[in-house]
Write a protein that holds these residues in place. Structure first.
Motif, PDB file in Angstrom:
ATOM      1  N   VAL A 250     107.762 -97.074 -98.056  1.00 28.12           N
ATOM      2  CA  VAL A 250     107.563 -98.162 -97.100  1.00 28.12           C
ATOM      3  C   VAL A 250     106.739 -97.635 -95.928  1.00 28.12           C
ATOM      4  O   VAL A 250     106.947 -96.514 -95.464  1.00 28.12           O
ATOM      5  CB  VAL A 250     108.883 -98.791 -96.577  1.00 28.12           C
ATOM      6  N   THR A 252     105.079 -99.203 -92.179  1.00 28.97           N
ATOM      7  CA  THR A 252     105.177-100.359 -91.289  1.00 28.97           C
ATOM      8  C   THR A 252     104.382-100.135 -90.019  1.00 28.97           C
ATOM      9  O   THR A 252     104.498 -99.084 -89.390  1.00 28.97           O
ATOM     10  CB  THR A 252     106.662-100.587 -90.892  1.00 28.97           C
ATOM     11  N   GLY A 254     104.744-101.856 -86.746  1.00 29.41           N
ATOM     12  CA  GLY A 254     105.659-102.812 -86.120  1.00 29.41           C
ATOM     13  C   GLY A 254     105.248-103.194 -84.717  1.00 29.41           C
ATOM     14  O   GLY A 254     105.661-104.215 -84.181  1.00 29.41           O
ATOM     15  N   ARG A 255     104.409-102.347 -84.114  1.00 31.57           N
ATOM     16  CA  ARG A 255     104.011-102.549 -82.725  1.00 31.57           C
ATOM     17  C   ARG A 255     102.492-102.505 -82.674  1.00 31.57           C
ATOM     18  O   ARG A 255     101.868-101.654 -83.301  1.00 31.57           O
ATOM     19  CB  ARG A 255     104.577-101.405 -81.876  1.00 31.57           C
ATOM     20  N   SER A 273     101.864 -98.583 -83.774  1.00 34.78           N
ATOM     21  CA  SER A 273     102.862 -97.658 -84.288  1.00 34.78           C
ATOM     22  C   SER A 273     102.695 -97.549 -85.796  1.00 34.78           C
ATOM     23  O   SER A 273     102.183 -98.470 -86.438  1.00 34.78           O
ATOM     24  CB  SER A 273     104.265 -98.179 -83.974  1.00 34.78           C
ATOM     25  N   ASP A 275     105.197 -96.231 -89.113  1.00 34.06           N
ATOM     26  CA  ASP A 275     106.492 -95.745 -89.592  1.00 34.06           C
ATOM     27  C   ASP A 275     106.383 -95.640 -91.109  1.00 34.06           C
ATOM     28  O   ASP A 275     106.132 -96.634 -91.780  1.00 34.06           O
ATOM     29  CB  ASP A 275     107.576 -96.756 -89.155  1.00 34.06           C
ATOM     30  N   ARG A 277     108.263 -94.063 -94.687  1.00 32.61           N
ATOM     31  CA  ARG A 277     109.498 -93.461 -95.209  1.00 32.61           C
ATOM     32  C   ARG A 277     109.427 -93.314 -96.733  1.00 32.61           C
ATOM     33  O   ARG A 277     108.903 -94.176 -97.425  1.00 32.61           O
ATOM     34  CB  ARG A 277     110.709 -94.346 -94.838  1.00 32.61           C
ATOM     35  N   GLY A 344     116.774 -96.315 -96.867  1.00 32.03           N
ATOM     36  CA  GLY A 344     115.662 -96.262 -95.908  1.00 32.03           C
ATOM     37  C   GLY A 344     116.146 -96.060 -94.483  1.00 32.03           C
ATOM     38  O   GLY A 344     115.365 -95.724 -93.600  1.00 32.03           O
ATOM     39  N   ALA A 345     117.423 -96.277 -94.250  1.00 35.81           N
ATOM     40  CA  ALA A 345     117.999 -96.109 -92.916  1.00 35.81           C
ATOM     41  C   ALA A 345     118.832 -94.828 -92.886  1.00 35.81           C
ATOM     42  O   ALA A 345     119.245 -94.326 -93.922  1.00 35.81           O
ATOM     43  CB  ALA A 345     118.875 -97.316 -92.579  1.00 35.81           C
TER      44      ALA A 345
ATOM     45  N   HIS B 216     114.223-104.804 -91.196  1.00 39.08           N
ATOM     46  CA  HIS B 216     114.360-103.358 -91.007  1.00 39.08           C
ATOM     47  C   HIS B 216     113.212-102.651 -91.744  1.00 39.08           C
ATOM     48  O   HIS B 216     113.000-102.870 -92.934  1.00 39.08           O
ATOM     49  CB  HIS B 216     115.711-102.945 -91.569  1.00 39.08           C
ATOM     50  N   ALA B 217     112.472-101.816 -91.009  1.00 38.68           N
ATOM     51  CA  ALA B 217     111.306-101.136 -91.589  1.00 38.68           C
ATOM     52  C   ALA B 217     111.713-100.095 -92.628  1.00 38.68           C
ATOM     53  O   ALA B 217     110.887 -99.672 -93.431  1.00 38.68           O
ATOM     54  CB  ALA B 217     110.495-100.471 -90.486  1.00 38.68           C
ATOM     55  N   GLY B 218     112.982 -99.658 -92.615  1.00 40.77           N
ATOM     56  CA  GLY B 218     113.413 -98.644 -93.573  1.00 40.77           C
ATOM     57  C   GLY B 218     114.004 -99.236 -94.836  1.00 40.77           C
ATOM     58  O   GLY B 218     113.820 -98.708 -95.923  1.00 40.77           O
ATOM     59  N   THR B 219     114.700-100.374 -94.695  1.00 38.83           N
ATOM     60  CA  THR B 219     115.484-100.884 -95.823  1.00 38.83           C
ATOM     61  C   THR B 219     114.814-102.048 -96.554  1.00 38.83           C
ATOM     62  O   THR B 219     115.347-102.514 -97.551  1.00 38.83           O
ATOM     63  CB  THR B 219     116.878-101.356 -95.341  1.00 38.83           C
ATOM     64  N   GLY B 261     108.034-106.333 -81.974  1.00 39.35           N
ATOM     65  CA  GLY B 261     107.194-105.296 -81.385  1.00 39.35           C
ATOM     66  C   GLY B 261     107.854-103.928 -81.299  1.00 39.35           C
ATOM     67  O   GLY B 261     107.540-103.162 -80.398  1.00 39.35           O
ATOM     68  N   ALA B 262     108.757-103.628 -82.238  1.00 35.00           N
ATOM     69  CA  ALA B 262     109.359-102.289 -82.301  1.00 35.00           C
ATOM     70  C   ALA B 262     108.805-101.564 -83.521  1.00 35.00           C
ATOM     71  O   ALA B 262     108.556-102.181 -84.559  1.00 35.00           O
ATOM     72  CB  ALA B 262     110.877-102.392 -82.396  1.00 35.00           C
ATOM     73  N   GLY B 263     108.610-100.252 -83.377  1.00 32.98           N
ATOM     74  CA  GLY B 263     107.996 -99.464 -84.445  1.00 32.98           C
ATOM     75  C   GLY B 263     108.770 -99.497 -85.756  1.00 32.98           C
ATOM     76  O   GLY B 263     108.182 -99.375 -86.823  1.00 32.98           O
ATOM     77  N   ASN B 264     110.098 -99.693 -85.678  1.00 35.69           N
ATOM     78  CA  ASN B 264     110.911 -99.653 -86.893  1.00 35.69           C
ATOM     79  C   ASN B 264     111.366-101.034 -87.359  1.00 35.69           C
ATOM     80  O   ASN B 264     112.346-101.161 -88.074  1.00 35.69           O
ATOM     81  CB  ASN B 264     112.125 -98.730 -86.676  1.00 35.69           C
ATOM     82  N   VAL B 265     110.648-102.064 -86.934  1.00 35.43           N
ATOM     83  CA  VAL B 265     110.965-103.434 -87.369  1.00 35.43           C
ATOM     84  C   VAL B 265     109.697-104.109 -87.893  1.00 35.43           C
ATOM     85  O   VAL B 265     108.655-104.107 -87.228  1.00 35.43           O
ATOM     86  CB  VAL B 265     111.560-104.273 -86.206  1.00 35.43           C
ATOM     87  N   VAL B 266     109.781-104.665 -89.102  1.00 36.03           N
ATOM     88  CA  VAL B 266     108.668-105.442 -89.654  1.00 36.03           C
ATOM     89  C   VAL B 266     108.446-106.655 -88.753  1.00 36.03           C
ATOM     90  O   VAL B 266     109.393-107.393 -88.475  1.00 36.03           O
ATOM     91  CB  VAL B 266     108.997-105.907 -91.091  1.00 36.03           C
ATOM     92  N   PRO B 267     107.214-106.871 -88.252  1.00 34.09           N
ATOM     93  CA  PRO B 267     106.980-107.943 -87.283  1.00 34.09           C
ATOM     94  C   PRO B 267     107.240-109.337 -87.854  1.00 34.09           C
ATOM     95  O   PRO B 267     106.693-109.694 -88.891  1.00 34.09           O
ATOM     96  CB  PRO B 267     105.501-107.788 -86.911  1.00 34.09           C
TER      97      PRO B 267
END
Lengths: 400, 400
Positions: A250, A252, A254-255, A273, A275, A277, A344-345, B216-219, B261-267
């Protein structure tokens, strides 16, 4: 599920679930859960790091299996993230009935995994494996209260944090088993209740920027522009394409921040940003390298400046292959599909895995929702996890 | 050029050039420029809209040519935007020597073009053509001072704004000529001093959004995402490609906001601006339609919601073909290349053009820089504009 909902009443925020490290509602959670443990013949206590630890004596106290997860939550949380794993540990002990395995079973409710109160996660599991440092004790929350002070205020001995180390019980650790909701949509999309975790993915985080020239959107012809956002957009499309091409990876963005950010000005600067994984560090690092090369290449073609700064390079943590296989077999023998997947988390299992054989079982998350009041589990999936866990204990017994 | 620099000393901000509608430094600018006008035998006055207007009597007062631009500036401006056009009008009168054309020549320094003080541009030229409304007089600045009050405070009669109309002089308007710096890089890239403006481009402004799901950008595996930014990025790349494909069109995404707008969240949400300009309204509107269709199409493919809201649809304003041809011929006869171009930015000429024959001459902007203290002109280019302007007056005389 009822027990998780009962624990959810202990919250710092009325009408929502928020329970941070050694907060007053954590004391209530410890009390109620300790009560359940004593009803199950377990000896329970809170250690110097605020972890609730209950032990069921087996036939041989020289060996011990640990089952656990965390009791703290994010702000405005659901009722199952972490908590379900601890409650399932107790339910598993209950399911043993009069039978006692040839090893002790310890159920641990880690005090802190989310990192909400102090900005640093995994206080509980780090103390458990001895990677919590005296310097970290001085980290303060927003009210200026340090970890040390918080432990003291709770009535515990901060110098007793060393005694939280798993080795202090004197038994040989057979391993660590964690049940946890998936917090993602994969099991639901496959219509499966359970997932056996192969590894916790490694993680790269970068900050990249494309710098061009801010220009008048009306007077600057397309051919004379150095549009940072157009460059970043082309790169973002490439990041997505690349991530689709690498199995189980994955990536991403995100920002994304654009300057000056006016509708009638060609953007001079775009900062993004990244990310990435994957369960295999080599795959992750190779992908990151390719994405940064692509950014540089695009920037050069467009006359932009490209910059990249690494923020995090966290290696993957594999689960123990033998322990994972025992868990997988248990899932199958309990009558369920053994689906292997990557987390992933991050989880407490990631902290514990370098120190003892570790396995992890995911339960399907309806809607993939977590860190949200709508977080849920299906009762049938909890039953599946319980049956698999009971089978796991018997399989482990056979292995010894 | 020296006169422009002399006027630049009149500023609201020490060490920078800022001169808004009827501010105290505007009085100084009026005074100095009025003095230059009287030295040139011109009768000058400030009209009810705060425009400085000076008239050189020709051999026949029943006909009049107007030459002008604006005297106000943006905050932290350069010394030439607007001002140069007014100063060049005076220089042109000076260059006539003792010769008098068979028409009056009026030089106008419009009071307000940039829209800085009240958020509405073109107060001066709108009053000149009679499109300034009584309602607009009630618009207030940040201190709560209305346009009406500002006019009164300056010692003018706000009810006299009607008398600012060009028809009040009783003469037939031959037309309006505006000299202005290009504020873009085109003439410099062609190594040319002057550009004859064909039209002022029409402008479309839209706000568009792509809405997906924050995850969640990881999961969340790539295949189960609804990434609003990836969709927006693909669209932005398409906007740029399309704009390159349509000759003389410019399309800009200058603003892009990504949520959460967080690096670990899909927008989950991406909101963008779109600015499209072209000299032909049909081309512009067709392009906008194609870009919005592409956004909708991309969104559908990706399972995103696409929304678009129009903020501005301003038609193109063509210059008068005959008047423009006279200007083009004058440029050639003065010994320069007649390069025809479109203005991507708005000017007073855009307001005046629907009311009388209008032509506009651009001077090269070194570095394409404007609205910035580094704004400049080359002395040779100013001489070229002056020679072309003098030839224009003689060509116009011949046409009558």
């Amino acid at each position: 599920v009822e027990r998780c909902i009962a624990l959810a009443q202990f919250s710092e925020t009325p009408g929502a679930i928020t329970r941070t490290f050694l907060s007053p509602p954590m004391r209530d959670a410890h009390r109620l859960m300790g009560q359940w443990m004593s009803e199950l013949d377990m000896e329970s206590a809170v250690d110097g790091a605020g972890n609730l630890r209950g032990v069921l004596r087996g036939r041989d106290a020289s060996k011990r299996l640990v089952i656990g997860s965390h009791l703290d939550t994010v702000p405005n949380a659901g009722a199952y993230d972490g908590i379900l794993g601890v409650v399932l540990g107790c339910a598993l002990v209950e399911a043993l009935g009069d039978w006692r395995p040839s090893f002790d079973v310890e159920v641990v409710g880690f005090s802190e995994e989310e990192g909400v109160r102090f900005g640093v996660p995994f206080i509980g599991s780090r103390a458990f494996v001895g990677s919590w440092t005296p310097e970290a004790m001085r980290t303060a929350d927003r009210q200026g209260i340090t970890v040390r002070q918080a432990i003291q205020d709770y009535g515990l001995d901060p110098d007793g944090i060393d005694a939280a180390h798993y080795s202090r019980c004197g038994a040989r650790m057979l391993g660590y088993l964690e049940f946890h909701i998936e917090q993602g949509p994969v099991l639901e999309s496959l219509n499966l209740p359970l997932g056996v975790v192969d590894a916790i993915a490694g993680q790269s985080r970068w900050r990249v920027s494309f710098e061009g020239h801010a220009n008048h959107a009306g007077t600057t012809p397309m051919s004379l522009r150095k549009d940072s956002l157009a460059g970043a957009a082309e790169w973002i499309v490439g990041v997505e394409r690349c991530a689709h091409a690498v199995p189980s990876l994955v990536a991403t963005v995100g920002r994304l921040q654009v300057s000056p950010g006016a509708g009638n000005v060609v953007p001079g600067l775009a900062e993004a940003s990244l990310d990435v994984r994957h369960a295999e560090d080599a795959v992750r690092l190779e992908t990151v390298r390719a994405l940064l090369d692509a950014g540089q290449c695009l920037a050069t073609q467009r006359g932009l400046e490209f910059r990249a700064e690494q923020l995090l390079d966290q290696p993957a943590v594999p689960c123990d292959p033998r322990f994972r296989d025992v868990l997988g077999r248990a899932v199958r023998r309990a009558g369920y599909v053994e689906h292997r997947m990557v987390s992933g988390a991050g989880h407490d299992a990631m902290i514990v895995a370098p120190h003892m054989p570790t396995a992890m079982l995911f339960l399907r998350s309806p809607g993939g929702v977590s860190h949200h009041p709508d977080e849920a589990v299906l009762v049938g999936d909890v039953a599946a996890a319980l049956e698999s866990g009971a089978t796991f204990l018997r399989e482990l017994e056979k292995e010894l």
